[in-house]
Design a protein around this motif. Structure first.
Motif: not given
Length: 218
Positions: A18-20, A43-44, A50-52, A59-60
């Motif tokens: 997910t990070r990638e 972006l999500a 997920n947006l979270s 962080g943002g």
């Protein structure tokens, strides 16, 4: 008896993926529409996450943007270290030939087109804005290469010019080489082609050598 390294859990693997995806999507979207127009929701969605996931991993939005720039900076620094190795010597003793070889290697890195095209758009946008992402990439990857090439140019030419002038002229040569990536369409139109072929690459190499052997750096 040494214990075996713990295999990553399914959650860890999914989290890393997910990070990638978020980093890749950020480069793609911001390269297309710019930082301001790229909302966290957009972006999500582009990352199919997920947006979270953005606050969880980064962080943002700003931190995600800078993490994407860091990924590009790390890659570029690694490729530019190949150029530094050529400048440091090896089989070639003549400093002028080492300098020419280093710049021709940079040319091939640019023509290789190994990175996603979105990286070019991303860097072009942050360079135009001269924002924190550009400063990060410039400070960690581009500036060290310019300084290394400028030092080699001074040694090669025994120039009495001020360091700032030499760096400026080295930067000008680098800009010419980088134009094969950032102004690809213009260069291809000038050679009336759809891609860079072997014969054209040889011509580009001659051009770089001519610049190195001219009085430009002196």
């Amino acid at each position: 008896m040494a214990s075996k390294p713990k295999a990553p859990s399914g959650h860890d693997a999914r989290s890393a993926k997910t990070r990638e995806h978020l980093l890749e999507a950020t480069i793609e979207v911001i390269g297309s529409v710019g930082y301001e127009a790229a909302s966290t929701r957009v972006l999500a969605k582009a990352a199919n996450a997920n947006l979270s996931a953005i606050p969880y991993h980064f962080g943002g939005k700003k931190e995600l943007y800078l993490a994407a720039a860091q990924m590009i900076a790390d890659y570029a620094r690694g490729r530019f270290e190949e150029i530094g190795a050529l400048l440091d010597g090896g089989a070639e003793a003549d400093p002028r030939r080492r300098f020419e070889g280093a710049l021709i290697h940079l040319l091939h890195i640019v023509l290789e087109d190994a990175e996603p095209h979105s990286w070019t758009s991303f860097f072009a946008r942050c360079a135009y804005d001269k924002d924190e992402a550009f400063e990060l990439i410039h400070t960690e990857a581009i500036k060290p290469l310019v300084n290394r090439l400028a030092l080699a140019a001074r040694d090669m030419s025994a120039s009495k010019a001020e360091d700032e002038i030499i760096r400026l002229r080295v930067s000008a040569i680098m800009t010419v080489i980088m134009s094969f990536r950032f102004l690809r369409g213009i260069v291809l139109r000038s050679i009336d082609g759809d891609d860079f072929q072997g014969g054209h690459v040889a011509q580009f190499e001659v051009m770089v050598r001519d610049l190195c052997r001219s009085n430009f750096l002196a």
